[in-house]
Scaffold this motif. Sequence first.
Motif, PDB file in Angstrom:
ATOM      1  N   SER A  51       0.857  -1.202   0.000  1.00  0.00           N
ATOM      2  CA  SER A  51       0.000   0.000   0.000  1.00  0.00           C
ATOM      3  C   SER A  51       0.887   1.244   0.000  1.00  0.00           C
ATOM      4  O   SER A  51       0.712   2.158   0.814  1.00  0.00           O
ATOM      5  CB  SER A  51      -0.934   0.018   1.217  1.00  0.00           C
ATOM      6  OG  SER A  51      -1.827  -1.060   1.163  1.00  0.00           O
ATOM      7  N   ALA A  52       1.848   1.254  -0.915  1.00  0.00           N
ATOM      8  CA  ALA A  52       2.847   2.311  -0.951  1.00  0.00           C
ATOM      9  C   ALA A  52       2.888   2.959  -2.325  1.00  0.00           C
ATOM     10  O   ALA A  52       2.489   2.375  -3.337  1.00  0.00           O
ATOM     11  CB  ALA A  52       4.223   1.758  -0.600  1.00  0.00           C
ATOM     12  N   SER A  53       3.376   4.192  -2.359  1.00  0.00           N
ATOM     13  CA  SER A  53       3.632   4.889  -3.614  1.00  0.00           C
ATOM     14  C   SER A  53       5.090   5.331  -3.636  1.00  0.00           C
ATOM     15  O   SER A  53       5.688   5.602  -2.588  1.00  0.00           O
ATOM     16  CB  SER A  53       2.706   6.100  -3.768  1.00  0.00           C
ATOM     17  OG  SER A  53       2.874   6.994  -2.681  1.00  0.00           O
ATOM     18  N   VAL A  54       5.662   5.411  -4.836  1.00  0.00           N
ATOM     19  CA  VAL A  54       7.071   5.758  -4.988  1.00  0.00           C
ATOM     20  C   VAL A  54       7.229   7.261  -5.127  1.00  0.00           C
ATOM     21  O   VAL A  54       6.583   7.877  -5.988  1.00  0.00           O
ATOM     22  CB  VAL A  54       7.681   5.068  -6.231  1.00  0.00           C
ATOM     23  CG1 VAL A  54       9.147   5.450  -6.380  1.00  0.00           C
ATOM     24  CG2 VAL A  54       7.539   3.570  -6.119  1.00  0.00           C
ATOM     25  N   ARG A  55       8.049   7.835  -4.285  1.00  0.00           N
ATOM     26  CA  ARG A  55       8.411   9.242  -4.463  1.00  0.00           C
ATOM     27  C   ARG A  55       9.703   9.345  -5.267  1.00  0.00           C
ATOM     28  O   ARG A  55       9.839  10.221  -6.107  1.00  0.00           O
ATOM     29  CB  ARG A  55       8.571   9.919  -3.102  1.00  0.00           C
ATOM     30  CG  ARG A  55       7.266   9.989  -2.326  1.00  0.00           C
ATOM     31  CD  ARG A  55       7.424  10.682  -0.987  1.00  0.00           C
ATOM     32  NE  ARG A  55       7.788  12.078  -1.161  1.00  0.00           N
ATOM     33  CZ  ARG A  55       7.912  12.929  -0.144  1.00  0.00           C
ATOM     34  NH1 ARG A  55       7.711  12.506   1.085  1.00  0.00           N
ATOM     35  NH2 ARG A  55       8.236  14.178  -0.355  1.00  0.00           N
ATOM     36  N   ILE A  56      10.678   8.476  -4.981  1.00  0.00           N
ATOM     37  CA  ILE A  56      11.952   8.461  -5.710  1.00  0.00           C
ATOM     38  C   ILE A  56      12.391   7.010  -5.860  1.00  0.00           C
ATOM     39  O   ILE A  56      12.304   6.227  -4.917  1.00  0.00           O
ATOM     40  CB  ILE A  56      13.054   9.256  -4.965  1.00  0.00           C
ATOM     41  CG1 ILE A  56      12.647  10.732  -4.812  1.00  0.00           C
ATOM     42  CG2 ILE A  56      14.387   9.162  -5.707  1.00  0.00           C
ATOM     43  CD1 ILE A  56      13.613  11.538  -3.956  1.00  0.00           C
ATOM     44  N   LEU A  57      12.873   6.646  -7.049  1.00  0.00           N
ATOM     45  CA  LEU A  57      13.489   5.339  -7.281  1.00  0.00           C
ATOM     46  C   LEU A  57      14.689   5.557  -8.187  1.00  0.00           C
ATOM     47  O   LEU A  57      14.547   6.031  -9.312  1.00  0.00           O
ATOM     48  CB  LEU A  57      12.505   4.362  -7.936  1.00  0.00           C
ATOM     49  CG  LEU A  57      13.101   3.040  -8.447  1.00  0.00           C
ATOM     50  CD1 LEU A  57      13.764   2.267  -7.317  1.00  0.00           C
ATOM     51  CD2 LEU A  57      12.027   2.195  -9.119  1.00  0.00           C
ATOM     52  N   ARG A  58      15.861   5.225  -7.676  1.00  0.00           N
ATOM     53  CA  ARG A  58      17.077   5.382  -8.469  1.00  0.00           C
ATOM     54  C   ARG A  58      17.868   4.084  -8.433  1.00  0.00           C
ATOM     55  O   ARG A  58      17.985   3.453  -7.388  1.00  0.00           O
ATOM     56  CB  ARG A  58      17.938   6.524  -7.926  1.00  0.00           C
ATOM     57  CG  ARG A  58      17.279   7.898  -8.063  1.00  0.00           C
ATOM     58  CD  ARG A  58      18.275   9.002  -7.782  1.00  0.00           C
ATOM     59  NE  ARG A  58      17.674  10.297  -8.033  1.00  0.00           N
ATOM     60  CZ  ARG A  58      17.502  11.237  -7.113  1.00  0.00           C
ATOM     61  NH1 ARG A  58      17.901  11.015  -5.882  1.00  0.00           N
ATOM     62  NH2 ARG A  58      16.962  12.398  -7.418  1.00  0.00           N
ATOM     63  N   MET A  59      18.445   3.747  -9.578  1.00  0.00           N
ATOM     64  CA  MET A  59      19.275   2.554  -9.697  1.00  0.00           C
ATOM     65  C   MET A  59      20.702   2.993  -9.995  1.00  0.00           C
ATOM     66  O   MET A  59      20.942   3.796 -10.880  1.00  0.00           O
ATOM     67  CB  MET A  59      18.753   1.749 -10.867  1.00  0.00           C
ATOM     68  CG  MET A  59      18.377   0.314 -10.737  1.00  0.00           C
ATOM     69  SD  MET A  59      17.993  -0.544  -9.289  1.00  0.00           S
ATOM     70  CE  MET A  59      16.364  -1.121  -9.700  1.00  0.00           C
ATOM     71  N   GLN A  60      21.650   2.469  -9.214  1.00  0.00           N
ATOM     72  CA  GLN A  60      23.064   2.742  -9.474  1.00  0.00           C
ATOM     73  C   GLN A  60      23.757   1.458  -9.905  1.00  0.00           C
ATOM     74  O   GLN A  60      23.715   0.454  -9.181  1.00  0.00           O
ATOM     75  CB  GLN A  60      23.748   3.301  -8.218  1.00  0.00           C
ATOM     76  CG  GLN A  60      23.558   4.787  -8.034  1.00  0.00           C
ATOM     77  CD  GLN A  60      24.538   5.347  -7.007  1.00  0.00           C
ATOM     78  OE1 GLN A  60      25.137   4.623  -6.232  1.00  0.00           O
ATOM     79  NE2 GLN A  60      24.698   6.660  -7.007  1.00  0.00           N
ATOM     80  N   SER A  61      24.366   1.486 -11.083  1.00  0.00           N
ATOM     81  CA  SER A  61      25.090   0.311 -11.567  1.00  0.00           C
ATOM     82  C   SER A  61      26.045   0.752 -12.663  1.00  0.00           C
ATOM     83  O   SER A  61      25.931   1.850 -13.210  1.00  0.00           O
ATOM     84  CB  SER A  61      24.115  -0.743 -12.116  1.00  0.00           C
ATOM     85  OG  SER A  61      23.414  -0.223 -13.230  1.00  0.00           O
ATOM     86  N   SER A  62      26.980  -0.117 -12.978  1.00  0.00           N
ATOM     87  CA  SER A  62      27.876   0.114 -14.114  1.00  0.00           C
ATOM     88  C   SER A  62      27.676  -1.025 -15.100  1.00  0.00           C
ATOM     89  O   SER A  62      27.101  -2.064 -14.774  1.00  0.00           O
ATOM     90  CB  SER A  62      29.340   0.157 -13.648  1.00  0.00           C
ATOM     91  OG  SER A  62      29.694  -1.066 -13.033  1.00  0.00           O
ATOM     92  N   GLU A  63      28.112  -0.809 -16.324  1.00  0.00           N
ATOM     93  CA  GLU A  63      27.866  -1.804 -17.372  1.00  0.00           C
ATOM     94  C   GLU A  63      28.486  -3.158 -17.062  1.00  0.00           C
ATOM     95  O   GLU A  63      27.971  -4.196 -17.446  1.00  0.00           O
ATOM     96  CB  GLU A  63      28.399  -1.280 -18.710  1.00  0.00           C
ATOM     97  CG  GLU A  63      27.620  -0.068 -19.217  1.00  0.00           C
ATOM     98  CD  GLU A  63      28.149   0.397 -20.561  1.00  0.00           C
ATOM     99  OE1 GLU A  63      29.094  -0.242 -21.083  1.00  0.00           O
ATOM    100  OE2 GLU A  63      27.623   1.399 -21.090  1.00  0.00           O
TER     101      GLU A  63
END
Length: 462
Positions: free
Chosen positions: A404-416
């Motif tokens: 029962s949640a909503s996303v305010r921020i979603l960030r993904m950190q990765s390298s190739e």
Amino acid sequence: MVDENSLSSLRELFLSYYSPTRQELRDVLLDGIISVDTNVLLDLYRYTPSARAELINLFSAFGERLFIPYTVAKEYQEGRLGAVLDHLGEYDDARGHLEAARERAVSALNFLAKRRSFRRDEFELELSRLDSAFRAAERRVAALASDYDLDPEGLIDSDPIRKSLEPIFNGKVGRPLNPAAEQAHRELFGSENRTEVLPGDSDAKRKPIARAANDYLIWNELKVEVARRGKPILFVTSDDKADWVGRERGRTERPRRELVEEMLRDCGVRPYMMQPAKFLELSREALDVAVSPGTVEEASASEQGQEYGSAPPIVVHGLSDEPKRVRLARCCTPIPGDEIVGRTARGRKVVVHRTDCQWVAQSGPEVEVSWTDVPAELEVSLRFTVEDEAVFYAAWPETLEQLSASVRILRMQSSEDEMPATAFVLLNFESPMTAAQISEVIGTIPGVGVVARTSRNLVTNL
């Protein structure tokens, strides 16, 4: 003499089930006792000078019919400085909320830009528009703060509002209840065995019992004055909690039914309650006094409260004066299950941090706090590893529904050339959940590693 065998009407026998008519309210404004709650007096310190002057002038129009309960007067004297500091703190809070909203908006644009939904020139243009809009709002808040006409230091020796009220309230402030009566009322209020709801019960969940009992004392002081004068009373208050007010489909137009019946039984007349905005409007009509639409609007805004969101379920221990406001720190967003510590801030506020928050040592003096319940609304910042982004994004909508949640921020950190990726998420929860429950649900997504709390600042500033 009433004939015990005579018949009566529905309204007469069940008066407490009926909201007062407009004519009844007009009659009590013209001939009844008029009393005001502490929150109405302290809101004078939040109003603009013109609105403040109109409300004070209205008080004077009631002459000898005005009545200020002793406990209201005492709370007013004790709360004046805190009201000013609290109001000044609201400008600081507004600046903080604007900055946080700006960060969220920029993050949303960044997310779209990285997904190539925006061309770079479009992105820069929208970013510039956002920045201009938020900076204009921040300048407006700064201007409002600079226009505020009350100085906390000056109130100690020279309070212009109190000075205006003193001649109007002269001879109209009630005496305290006699010690035996007060003690009996406090003992009843504090009793663990009683089943009836009393004024002040709603506050007892977040205030010390002695302080919460003040509402019950005020109610009894009103009854004493009504019995003395034999007239109905109108109590003007911003309080709309269930221990005072009767509700019908969300409307709060009369005192709670049990209170009406109690005063009818003990004093022979019914009590009336009214919020400040309606009080101003009806008084303008009934008494032909000057009340501008702007003053009614300010009173209406004050009724809605100055808080951003509901008060968190936190008990503060060990302070001699009750804090004016308690809020959860935005840097670490503590939730039930977290170990927490309070830090005092300007304006008799307490800010609650997680004990492992990196900013807690840089805050004000420490105070002990504890959870009382699970909040109805939560904001939580998390980090966790993701083995397969495609699998994660496929499962994420269902997970949000479970939470029962909503996303305010979603960030993904990765390298190739490096897996797994690290997800940084800021979520809003509409239903009560603990930290352990949140971690358990997110951890069921295939390929998600250990779910850990993280700093809100880290998520927003990536």
